[in-house]
Design a protein around this motif. Structure first.
Motif, PDB file in Angstrom:
ATOM      1  N   GLY A   1      11.509   6.637   0.913  1.00 15.08           N
ATOM      2  CA  GLY A   1      10.797   7.844   0.514  1.00 15.08           C
ATOM      3  C   GLY A   1       9.545   8.141   1.314  1.00 15.08           C
ATOM      4  O   GLY A   1       8.694   8.921   0.862  1.00 15.08           O
ATOM      5  N   ILE A   2       9.420   7.564   2.499  1.00 14.46           N
ATOM      6  CA  ILE A   2       8.251   7.756   3.338  1.00 14.46           C
ATOM      7  C   ILE A   2       8.603   8.688   4.489  1.00 14.46           C
ATOM      8  O   ILE A   2       9.644   8.532   5.121  1.00 14.46           O
ATOM      9  CB  ILE A   2       7.749   6.400   3.886  1.00 14.46           C
ATOM     10  CG1 ILE A   2       7.290   5.513   2.719  1.00 14.46           C
ATOM     11  CG2 ILE A   2       6.621   6.586   4.894  1.00 14.46           C
ATOM     12  CD1 ILE A   2       7.002   4.089   3.124  1.00 14.46           C
ATOM     13  N   LYS A   3       7.748   9.661   4.760  1.00 13.71           N
ATOM     14  CA  LYS A   3       7.964  10.541   5.902  1.00 13.71           C
ATOM     15  C   LYS A   3       7.782   9.732   7.184  1.00 13.71           C
ATOM     16  O   LYS A   3       6.719   9.162   7.411  1.00 13.71           O
ATOM     17  CB  LYS A   3       6.980  11.710   5.873  1.00 13.71           C
ATOM     18  CG  LYS A   3       7.228  12.707   4.776  1.00 13.71           C
ATOM     19  CD  LYS A   3       6.375  13.955   4.932  1.00 13.71           C
ATOM     20  CE  LYS A   3       4.913  13.674   4.654  1.00 13.71           C
ATOM     21  NZ  LYS A   3       4.093  14.911   4.677  1.00 13.71           N
ATOM     22  N   SER A   4       8.807   9.678   7.989  1.00 12.97           N
ATOM     23  CA  SER A   4       8.752   8.852   9.192  1.00 12.97           C
ATOM     24  C   SER A   4       9.755   9.369  10.214  1.00 12.97           C
ATOM     25  O   SER A   4      10.825   8.806  10.398  1.00 12.97           O
ATOM     26  CB  SER A   4       9.044   7.377   8.829  1.00 12.97           C
ATOM     27  OG  SER A   4       8.679   6.521   9.881  1.00 12.97           O
ATOM     28  N   PRO A   5       9.403  10.450  10.917  1.00  7.17           N
ATOM     29  CA  PRO A   5      10.329  11.029  11.877  1.00  7.17           C
ATOM     30  C   PRO A   5      10.608  10.069  13.028  1.00  7.17           C
ATOM     31  O   PRO A   5       9.748   9.289  13.430  1.00  7.17           O
ATOM     32  CB  PRO A   5       9.598  12.283  12.372  1.00  7.17           C
ATOM     33  CG  PRO A   5       8.158  12.010  12.098  1.00  7.17           C
ATOM     34  CD  PRO A   5       8.124  11.184  10.861  1.00  7.17           C
ATOM     35  N   PHE A   6      11.806  10.127  13.537  1.00  6.90           N
ATOM     36  CA  PHE A   6      12.176   9.231  14.624  1.00  6.90           C
ATOM     37  C   PHE A   6      11.316   9.515  15.850  1.00  6.90           C
ATOM     38  O   PHE A   6      11.078  10.672  16.210  1.00  6.90           O
ATOM     39  CB  PHE A   6      13.657   9.379  14.954  1.00  6.90           C
ATOM     40  CG  PHE A   6      14.546   8.822  13.884  1.00  6.90           C
ATOM     41  CD1 PHE A   6      14.648   7.453  13.707  1.00  6.90           C
ATOM     42  CD2 PHE A   6      15.250   9.666  13.043  1.00  6.90           C
ATOM     43  CE1 PHE A   6      15.466   6.931  12.710  1.00  6.90           C
ATOM     44  CE2 PHE A   6      16.054   9.149  12.038  1.00  6.90           C
ATOM     45  CZ  PHE A   6      16.161   7.781  11.875  1.00  6.90           C
ATOM     46  N   ILE A   7      10.851   8.455  16.463  1.00  5.12           N
ATOM     47  CA  ILE A   7       9.991   8.577  17.628  1.00  5.12           C
ATOM     48  C   ILE A   7      10.862   8.482  18.874  1.00  5.12           C
ATOM     49  O   ILE A   7      11.677   7.577  19.012  1.00  5.12           O
ATOM     50  CB  ILE A   7       8.870   7.513  17.582  1.00  5.12           C
ATOM     51  CG1 ILE A   7       7.819   7.785  18.631  1.00  5.12           C
ATOM     52  CG2 ILE A   7       9.394   6.097  17.619  1.00  5.12           C
ATOM     53  CD1 ILE A   7       6.502   7.080  18.355  1.00  5.12           C
TER      54      ILE A   7
ATOM     55  N   GLN B   1      11.843   3.157  11.220  1.00  8.42           N
ATOM     56  CA  GLN B   1      11.772   4.530  10.736  1.00  8.42           C
ATOM     57  C   GLN B   1      12.824   4.779   9.655  1.00  8.42           C
ATOM     58  O   GLN B   1      12.550   5.385   8.628  1.00  8.42           O
ATOM     59  CB  GLN B   1      11.990   5.513  11.897  1.00  8.42           C
ATOM     60  CG  GLN B   1      10.992   5.396  13.029  1.00  8.42           C
ATOM     61  CD  GLN B   1       9.601   5.780  12.621  1.00  8.42           C
ATOM     62  OE1 GLN B   1       8.936   5.025  11.901  1.00  8.42           O
ATOM     63  NE2 GLN B   1       9.137   6.922  13.046  1.00  8.42           N
ATOM     64  N   GLN B   2      14.037   4.310   9.900  1.00  2.00           N
ATOM     65  CA  GLN B   2      15.100   4.518   8.917  1.00  2.00           C
ATOM     66  C   GLN B   2      14.794   3.784   7.621  1.00  2.00           C
ATOM     67  O   GLN B   2      15.037   4.312   6.525  1.00  2.00           O
ATOM     68  CB  GLN B   2      16.447   4.062   9.472  1.00  2.00           C
ATOM     69  CG  GLN B   2      17.618   4.437   8.575  1.00  2.00           C
ATOM     70  CD  GLN B   2      17.738   5.931   8.382  1.00  2.00           C
ATOM     71  OE1 GLN B   2      17.894   6.686   9.340  1.00  2.00           O
ATOM     72  NE2 GLN B   2      17.668   6.393   7.121  1.00  2.00           N
ATOM     73  N   TYR B   3      14.244   2.578   7.714  1.00  2.00           N
ATOM     74  CA  TYR B   3      13.855   1.834   6.511  1.00  2.00           C
ATOM     75  C   TYR B   3      12.801   2.610   5.733  1.00  2.00           C
ATOM     76  O   TYR B   3      12.872   2.709   4.499  1.00  2.00           O
ATOM     77  CB  TYR B   3      13.331   0.447   6.901  1.00  2.00           C
ATOM     78  CG  TYR B   3      12.866  -0.373   5.733  1.00  2.00           C
ATOM     79  CD1 TYR B   3      13.758  -1.141   4.987  1.00  2.00           C
ATOM     80  CD2 TYR B   3      11.520  -0.374   5.348  1.00  2.00           C
ATOM     81  CE1 TYR B   3      13.327  -1.883   3.892  1.00  2.00           C
ATOM     82  CE2 TYR B   3      11.078  -1.114   4.256  1.00  2.00           C
ATOM     83  CZ  TYR B   3      11.984  -1.870   3.541  1.00  2.00           C
ATOM     84  OH  TYR B   3      11.551  -2.602   2.457  1.00  2.00           O
ATOM     85  N   ALA B   4      11.821   3.152   6.444  1.00  2.00           N
ATOM     86  CA  ALA B   4      10.769   3.916   5.782  1.00  2.00           C
ATOM     87  C   ALA B   4      11.342   5.154   5.093  1.00  2.00           C
ATOM     88  O   ALA B   4      11.017   5.447   3.937  1.00  2.00           O
ATOM     89  CB  ALA B   4       9.691   4.304   6.794  1.00  2.00           C
ATOM     90  N   ILE B   5      12.200   5.869   5.786  1.00  2.00           N
ATOM     91  CA  ILE B   5      12.812   7.071   5.217  1.00  2.00           C
ATOM     92  C   ILE B   5      13.607   6.725   3.957  1.00  2.00           C
ATOM     93  O   ILE B   5      13.537   7.436   2.941  1.00  2.00           O
ATOM     94  CB  ILE B   5      13.707   7.750   6.265  1.00  2.00           C
ATOM     95  CG1 ILE B   5      12.849   8.315   7.404  1.00  2.00           C
ATOM     96  CG2 ILE B   5      14.558   8.851   5.636  1.00  2.00           C
ATOM     97  CD1 ILE B   5      13.638   8.710   8.637  1.00  2.00           C
TER      98      ILE B   5
ATOM     99  N   ILE C   1       0.857  -1.190   0.000  1.00  2.00           N
ATOM    100  CA  ILE C   1       0.000   0.000   0.000  1.00  2.00           C
ATOM    101  C   ILE C   1       0.892   1.239   0.000  1.00  2.00           C
ATOM    102  O   ILE C   1       1.744   1.400   0.887  1.00  2.00           O
ATOM    103  CB  ILE C   1      -0.928   0.005   1.227  1.00  2.00           C
ATOM    104  CG1 ILE C   1      -1.854  -1.217   1.186  1.00  2.00           C
ATOM    105  CG2 ILE C   1      -1.748   1.291   1.297  1.00  2.00           C
ATOM    106  CD1 ILE C   1      -2.647  -1.442   2.458  1.00  2.00           C
ATOM    107  N   HIS C   2       0.711   2.094  -0.979  1.00  2.00           N
ATOM    108  CA  HIS C   2       1.511   3.323  -1.034  1.00  2.00           C
ATOM    109  C   HIS C   2       1.207   4.157   0.197  1.00  2.00           C
ATOM    110  O   HIS C   2       0.067   4.575   0.431  1.00  2.00           O
ATOM    111  CB  HIS C   2       1.195   4.121  -2.300  1.00  2.00           C
ATOM    112  CG  HIS C   2       2.000   5.373  -2.406  1.00  2.00           C
ATOM    113  ND1 HIS C   2       1.557   6.583  -1.912  1.00  2.00           N
ATOM    114  CD2 HIS C   2       3.232   5.606  -2.925  1.00  2.00           C
ATOM    115  CE1 HIS C   2       2.474   7.507  -2.132  1.00  2.00           C
ATOM    116  NE2 HIS C   2       3.492   6.946  -2.742  1.00  2.00           N
ATOM    117  N   THR C   3       2.229   4.402   1.007  1.00  2.00           N
ATOM    118  CA  THR C   3       2.069   5.067   2.299  1.00  2.00           C
ATOM    119  C   THR C   3       2.926   6.328   2.302  1.00  2.00           C
ATOM    120  O   THR C   3       4.131   6.270   2.090  1.00  2.00           O
ATOM    121  CB  THR C   3       2.510   4.118   3.433  1.00  2.00           C
ATOM    122  OG1 THR C   3       1.763   2.900   3.348  1.00  2.00           O
ATOM    123  CG2 THR C   3       2.280   4.750   4.797  1.00  2.00           C
TER     124      THR C   3
END
Length: 241
Positions: free
Chosen positions: A224-230, A217-221, A196-198
């Motif tokens: 090309g996915i916005k995923s700031p470190f939590i 998060q790093q994998y998502a980034i 699913i395009h996220t």
């Protein structure tokens, strides 16, 4: 629109006209201290409280008491919560997989889970937000036979394929990244964003293991996915939607 990470799988969504609280287990500081009690219950707009299933880390009966503080609350719960006698029938709108709720502010549709209850798609202010509940690839590869984990994986893939037929892209996913699964613990998250395009992704269901959550998060980034470190309970995300 702001997203607040409360704890574990709990989030608050602060929009112009509504507040949404999902899978409340504890507030952003403790069970009864944090942004919900100190700010959002006093906000002068409608509040929606969603719970994906009856498990204690996703549903806290304390939310039912909020009605004594704030009148304009709509409870939208998975039907298993009523079946387990965790809340009175007349207290909430009850959803099974495939059901939906819609009013002048939002639309909520229930999708499946690979554990108990449901997952949610929320359509709000032109955005789509997915909260997975306990939908994940609970493969437990190091504890199961190959036949067992492949069976469980197929069940998960079937559920996200069903979701993708209606929502091929979503704006924000709130999804389990649970390090208890062992070395392949981010597998389900990878499969989700590959199907699913996220546009944006926030992990959940990792208790206080922020370091493990941020591996995804790093994998998502990197994809090309916005995923700031939590970083902490109560963290506010302001620019994801």
């Amino acid at each position: 629109m702001e997203i607040v990470y409360l704890h574990h799988s709990g989030f608050a969504i602060i929009a112009n006209d509504v507040t949404i609280v999902i899978d409340y287990f504890e507030d952003s500081i403790s069970e009864s201290q944090g942004i919900i009690h100190e700010e959002l219950l006093n906000r002068k707009n409608r509040m929606y409280v969603l719970s994906s299933h009856f498990h204690a880390d996703h549903f806290n009966r304390q939310v039912l008491e909020w009605k004594n503080i704030k009148n304009d609350i709509t409870y939208i719960f998975s039907k298993d919560i009523y079946k387990r006698r965790k809340a009175p029938k007349d207290m909430a709108i009850w959803l099974n997989k495939g059901d939906e709720y819609k009013d002048e502010h939002l639309r909520i549709k229930a999708f499946g889970s690979t554990d108990i209850g449901i997952s949610f798609i929320i359509e709000l202010e032109g955005k789509t937000i997915f909260h997975a509940g306990d939908l994940n690839n609970w493969h437990w590869m190091e504890e199961s036979t190959e036949a067992e984990w492949k069976r469980d994986e197929r069940r998960f893939l079937n559920e996200i394929e069903t979701l993708s037929r209606e929502y091929s892209s979503i704006d924000l996913a709130l999804f389990p990244i649970d390090p208890r699964l062992g070395k392949e613990y981010i597998r389900g998250g990878k499969q989700f964003i590959n199907t699913i395009h996220t546009s944006a992704f926030i992990p959940m269901h990792f208790w206080n293991d922020f370091a493990s959550a941020n591996v995804f998060q790093q994998y998502a980034i990197d994809n090309g996915i916005k995923s700031p470190f939590i970083k902490c309970r109560g963290q506010v995300f302001k620019d994801l939607l």
